[in-house]
Write a protein that holds these residues in place. Structure first.
Motif, PDB file in Angstrom:
ATOM      1  N   PHE A  97       1.577  24.648   3.013  1.00  0.00           N
ATOM      2  CA  PHE A  97       0.706  25.672   3.603  1.00  0.00           C
ATOM      3  C   PHE A  97      -0.578  25.056   4.158  1.00  0.00           C
ATOM      4  O   PHE A  97      -1.225  25.643   5.017  1.00  0.00           O
ATOM      5  CB  PHE A  97       0.376  26.783   2.585  1.00  0.00           C
ATOM      6  CG  PHE A  97      -0.608  26.386   1.522  1.00  0.00           C
ATOM      7  CD1 PHE A  97      -1.974  26.522   1.721  1.00  0.00           C
ATOM      8  CD2 PHE A  97      -0.168  25.883   0.300  1.00  0.00           C
ATOM      9  CE1 PHE A  97      -2.876  26.151   0.739  1.00  0.00           C
ATOM     10  CE2 PHE A  97      -1.062  25.517  -0.680  1.00  0.00           C
ATOM     11  CZ  PHE A  97      -2.420  25.652  -0.472  1.00  0.00           C
ATOM     12  N   ARG A  98      -0.942  23.850   3.718  1.00  0.00           N
ATOM     13  CA  ARG A  98      -2.133  23.170   4.237  1.00  0.00           C
ATOM     14  C   ARG A  98      -1.814  22.327   5.458  1.00  0.00           C
ATOM     15  O   ARG A  98      -2.716  21.971   6.219  1.00  0.00           O
ATOM     16  CB  ARG A  98      -2.737  22.254   3.163  1.00  0.00           C
ATOM     17  CG  ARG A  98      -3.471  23.021   2.097  1.00  0.00           C
ATOM     18  CD  ARG A  98      -4.262  22.114   1.193  1.00  0.00           C
ATOM     19  NE  ARG A  98      -5.087  21.186   1.948  1.00  0.00           N
ATOM     20  CZ  ARG A  98      -5.510  20.031   1.469  1.00  0.00           C
ATOM     21  NH1 ARG A  98      -5.182  19.651   0.256  1.00  0.00           N
ATOM     22  NH2 ARG A  98      -6.263  19.238   2.195  1.00  0.00           N
ATOM     23  N   GLU A  99      -0.566  21.989   5.628  1.00  0.00           N
ATOM     24  CA  GLU A  99      -0.153  21.152   6.758  1.00  0.00           C
ATOM     25  C   GLU A  99      -0.088  21.982   8.025  1.00  0.00           C
ATOM     26  O   GLU A  99       0.534  23.030   8.055  1.00  0.00           O
ATOM     27  CB  GLU A  99       1.225  20.529   6.496  1.00  0.00           C
ATOM     28  CG  GLU A  99       1.223  19.442   5.475  1.00  0.00           C
ATOM     29  CD  GLU A  99       0.606  18.152   5.990  1.00  0.00           C
ATOM     30  OE1 GLU A  99       0.565  17.926   7.209  1.00  0.00           O
ATOM     31  OE2 GLU A  99       0.153  17.387   5.145  1.00  0.00           O
ATOM     32  N   ARG A 100      -0.717  21.477   9.059  1.00  0.00           N
ATOM     33  CA  ARG A 100      -0.691  22.161  10.348  1.00  0.00           C
ATOM     34  C   ARG A 100       0.147  21.396  11.361  1.00  0.00           C
ATOM     35  O   ARG A 100       0.296  21.797  12.490  1.00  0.00           O
ATOM     36  CB  ARG A 100      -2.108  22.318  10.897  1.00  0.00           C
ATOM     37  CG  ARG A 100      -3.016  23.099   9.996  1.00  0.00           C
ATOM     38  CD  ARG A 100      -2.820  24.582  10.217  1.00  0.00           C
ATOM     39  NE  ARG A 100      -3.819  25.318   9.465  1.00  0.00           N
ATOM     40  CZ  ARG A 100      -3.526  26.271   8.621  1.00  0.00           C
ATOM     41  NH1 ARG A 100      -2.271  26.604   8.403  1.00  0.00           N
ATOM     42  NH2 ARG A 100      -4.465  26.903   7.984  1.00  0.00           N
ATOM     43  N   ASN A 102       3.621  18.749  12.380  1.00  0.00           N
ATOM     44  CA  ASN A 102       5.076  18.719  12.252  1.00  0.00           C
ATOM     45  C   ASN A 102       5.520  17.647  11.271  1.00  0.00           C
ATOM     46  O   ASN A 102       6.634  17.148  11.376  1.00  0.00           O
ATOM     47  CB  ASN A 102       5.718  18.473  13.622  1.00  0.00           C
ATOM     48  CG  ASN A 102       5.485  19.639  14.556  1.00  0.00           C
ATOM     49  OD1 ASN A 102       5.390  20.774  14.122  1.00  0.00           O
ATOM     50  ND2 ASN A 102       5.372  19.338  15.830  1.00  0.00           N
ATOM     51  N   TYR A 103       4.642  17.286  10.331  1.00  0.00           N
ATOM     52  CA  TYR A 103       4.950  16.219   9.381  1.00  0.00           C
ATOM     53  C   TYR A 103       4.665  16.656   7.951  1.00  0.00           C
ATOM     54  O   TYR A 103       3.819  17.510   7.699  1.00  0.00           O
ATOM     55  CB  TYR A 103       4.132  14.959   9.695  1.00  0.00           C
ATOM     56  CG  TYR A 103       4.526  14.341  11.005  1.00  0.00           C
ATOM     57  CD1 TYR A 103       5.604  13.470  11.086  1.00  0.00           C
ATOM     58  CD2 TYR A 103       3.843  14.649  12.179  1.00  0.00           C
ATOM     59  CE1 TYR A 103       5.995  12.924  12.293  1.00  0.00           C
ATOM     60  CE2 TYR A 103       4.221  14.094  13.386  1.00  0.00           C
ATOM     61  CZ  TYR A 103       5.299  13.238  13.436  1.00  0.00           C
ATOM     62  OH  TYR A 103       5.685  12.695  14.631  1.00  0.00           O
ATOM     63  N   ILE A 104       5.374  16.031   7.038  1.00  0.00           N
ATOM     64  CA  ILE A 104       5.121  16.168   5.609  1.00  0.00           C
ATOM     65  C   ILE A 104       4.423  14.878   5.205  1.00  0.00           C
ATOM     66  O   ILE A 104       4.904  13.783   5.520  1.00  0.00           O
ATOM     67  CB  ILE A 104       6.438  16.319   4.818  1.00  0.00           C
ATOM     68  CG1 ILE A 104       7.199  17.559   5.288  1.00  0.00           C
ATOM     69  CG2 ILE A 104       6.172  16.363   3.323  1.00  0.00           C
ATOM     70  CD1 ILE A 104       8.623  17.629   4.760  1.00  0.00           C
ATOM     71  N   THR A 105       3.288  14.999   4.544  1.00  0.00           N
ATOM     72  CA  THR A 105       2.541  13.809   4.158  1.00  0.00           C
ATOM     73  C   THR A 105       2.433  13.706   2.645  1.00  0.00           C
ATOM     74  O   THR A 105       2.413  14.718   1.937  1.00  0.00           O
ATOM     75  CB  THR A 105       1.122  13.802   4.763  1.00  0.00           C
ATOM     76  OG1 THR A 105       0.427  14.976   4.328  1.00  0.00           O
ATOM     77  CG2 THR A 105       1.170  13.776   6.280  1.00  0.00           C
ATOM     78  N   GLY A 106       2.379  12.479   2.185  1.00  0.00           N
ATOM     79  CA  GLY A 106       2.244  12.230   0.763  1.00  0.00           C
ATOM     80  C   GLY A 106       1.672  10.848   0.536  1.00  0.00           C
ATOM     81  O   GLY A 106       1.540  10.051   1.466  1.00  0.00           O
ATOM     82  N   GLN A 107       1.328  10.582  -0.722  1.00  0.00           N
ATOM     83  CA  GLN A 107       0.804   9.268  -1.054  1.00  0.00           C
ATOM     84  C   GLN A 107       1.131   8.898  -2.486  1.00  0.00           C
ATOM     85  O   GLN A 107       1.326   9.763  -3.331  1.00  0.00           O
ATOM     86  CB  GLN A 107      -0.703   9.201  -0.842  1.00  0.00           C
ATOM     87  CG  GLN A 107      -1.510  10.094  -1.774  1.00  0.00           C
ATOM     88  CD  GLN A 107      -3.006   9.994  -1.500  1.00  0.00           C
ATOM     89  OE1 GLN A 107      -3.419   9.553  -0.436  1.00  0.00           O
ATOM     90  NE2 GLN A 107      -3.806  10.390  -2.450  1.00  0.00           N
ATOM     91  N   LYS A 108       1.204   7.613  -2.720  1.00  0.00           N
ATOM     92  CA  LYS A 108       1.414   7.066  -4.056  1.00  0.00           C
ATOM     93  C   LYS A 108       0.317   6.035  -4.279  1.00  0.00           C
ATOM     94  O   LYS A 108       0.244   5.024  -3.579  1.00  0.00           O
ATOM     95  CB  LYS A 108       2.798   6.414  -4.172  1.00  0.00           C
ATOM     96  CG  LYS A 108       3.039   5.706  -5.486  1.00  0.00           C
ATOM     97  CD  LYS A 108       3.037   6.678  -6.646  1.00  0.00           C
ATOM     98  CE  LYS A 108       3.302   5.966  -7.968  1.00  0.00           C
ATOM     99  NZ  LYS A 108       3.006   6.810  -9.103  1.00  0.00           N
ATOM    100  N   VAL A 109      -0.558   6.312  -5.257  1.00  0.00           N
ATOM    101  CA  VAL A 109      -1.645   5.402  -5.580  1.00  0.00           C
ATOM    102  C   VAL A 109      -1.144   4.419  -6.638  1.00  0.00           C
ATOM    103  O   VAL A 109      -0.596   4.823  -7.667  1.00  0.00           O
ATOM    104  CB  VAL A 109      -2.881   6.175  -6.093  1.00  0.00           C
ATOM    105  CG1 VAL A 109      -4.001   5.216  -6.466  1.00  0.00           C
ATOM    106  CG2 VAL A 109      -3.349   7.172  -5.046  1.00  0.00           C
ATOM    107  N   LEU A 110      -1.327   3.147  -6.353  1.00  0.00           N
ATOM    108  CA  LEU A 110      -0.912   2.080  -7.262  1.00  0.00           C
ATOM    109  C   LEU A 110      -2.134   1.210  -7.596  1.00  0.00           C
ATOM    110  O   LEU A 110      -3.219   1.409  -7.045  1.00  0.00           O
ATOM    111  CB  LEU A 110       0.196   1.243  -6.618  1.00  0.00           C
ATOM    112  CG  LEU A 110       1.482   2.020  -6.315  1.00  0.00           C
ATOM    113  CD1 LEU A 110       2.368   1.243  -5.368  1.00  0.00           C
ATOM    114  CD2 LEU A 110       2.217   2.334  -7.591  1.00  0.00           C
ATOM    115  N   ARG A 111      -1.939   0.253  -8.472  1.00  0.00           N
ATOM    116  CA  ARG A 111      -3.045  -0.588  -8.945  1.00  0.00           C
ATOM    117  C   ARG A 111      -3.758  -1.320  -7.807  1.00  0.00           C
ATOM    118  O   ARG A 111      -4.976  -1.393  -7.768  1.00  0.00           O
ATOM    119  CB  ARG A 111      -2.515  -1.598  -9.956  1.00  0.00           C
ATOM    120  CG  ARG A 111      -3.566  -2.496 -10.531  1.00  0.00           C
ATOM    121  CD  ARG A 111      -3.015  -3.361 -11.649  1.00  0.00           C
ATOM    122  NE  ARG A 111      -4.038  -4.253 -12.124  1.00  0.00           N
ATOM    123  CZ  ARG A 111      -3.829  -5.503 -12.425  1.00  0.00           C
ATOM    124  NH1 ARG A 111      -2.623  -6.015 -12.324  1.00  0.00           N
ATOM    125  NH2 ARG A 111      -4.816  -6.260 -12.849  1.00  0.00           N
TER     126      ARG A 111
END
Length: 187
Positions: free
Chosen positions: A148-151, A153-162
């Protein structure tokens, strides 16, 4: 002003005017071309990219990594840090493993003996989606932006690592949304 200085200025002005006139004529004819180096059109310098990555890792920099498929269907990572602007690094299995190992543990290893020997993927392969699915299969928790926050045509995500963060950006299709929901991702 001396006569020699005046002559030099006149010659320079005539040369500039002559060059400018020829350039305008070529542009009108449609024959104007920019001078380019033939070497610049050669193969990508993945050895330079690997050496830069090694230098960043030895300095202990936190990396920002985005996986993608290049125009010539090669698996790539876009790598940057606070100190170094982004650059492309073409991957293969051993370099992917070495990069992920650094991001997870900070362990530095000389993992790519031949950086120029990358192989293209099959046509229409989305490397970012492949990496994302691999991580979801290994039950890595990845933070996604709610739909609902995405405006876009993409799905975004992240993985935080050390030692850095992996950013994902995959096409927002019904198929991809369903695929993520199959892994119990609440988006």
């Amino acid at each position: 002003m001396t006569k020699n200085t005046e002559n030099a200025e006149v010659i320079n002005a005539e040369t500039s005017a002559s060059t400018e006139t020829k350039t305008k004529e070529n542009m009108k004819k449609g024959t104007f071309t920019l001078p380019i180096l033939q070497e610049a059109q050669g193969q990508y310098d993945n050895i330079g990219a690997y050496n830069q990555l090694q230098a960043m890792m030895k300095a202990g920099q936190k990396l920002s990594v985005k996986f993608y498929t290049s125009k010539d269907n090669k698996p790539c990572a876009w790598i940057e840090s606070k100190q170094v602007k982004g650059f492309r690094y073409e991957l293969k299995d051993v370099s992917f493993t070495g990069l992920i190992n650094y991001l997870m543990s900070g362990e530095i290893a000389d993992f790519d003996a031949s950086p120029m020997e990358t192989q293209p993927l099959e046509e229409e392969t989305n490397y970012a989606l492949l990496v994302l699915m691999l991580m979801l299969e290994e039950h890595w928790s990845i933070q996604f932006t709610p739909l609902f926050r995405e405006r876009s045509n993409y799905i975004t995500g992240q993985k935080v690592l050390r030692k850095g963060t992996i950013y994902f950006r995959i096409p927002r299709t019904d198929e991809n949304i369903e695929l993520l929901r199959d892994y119990n991702v609440a988006i």
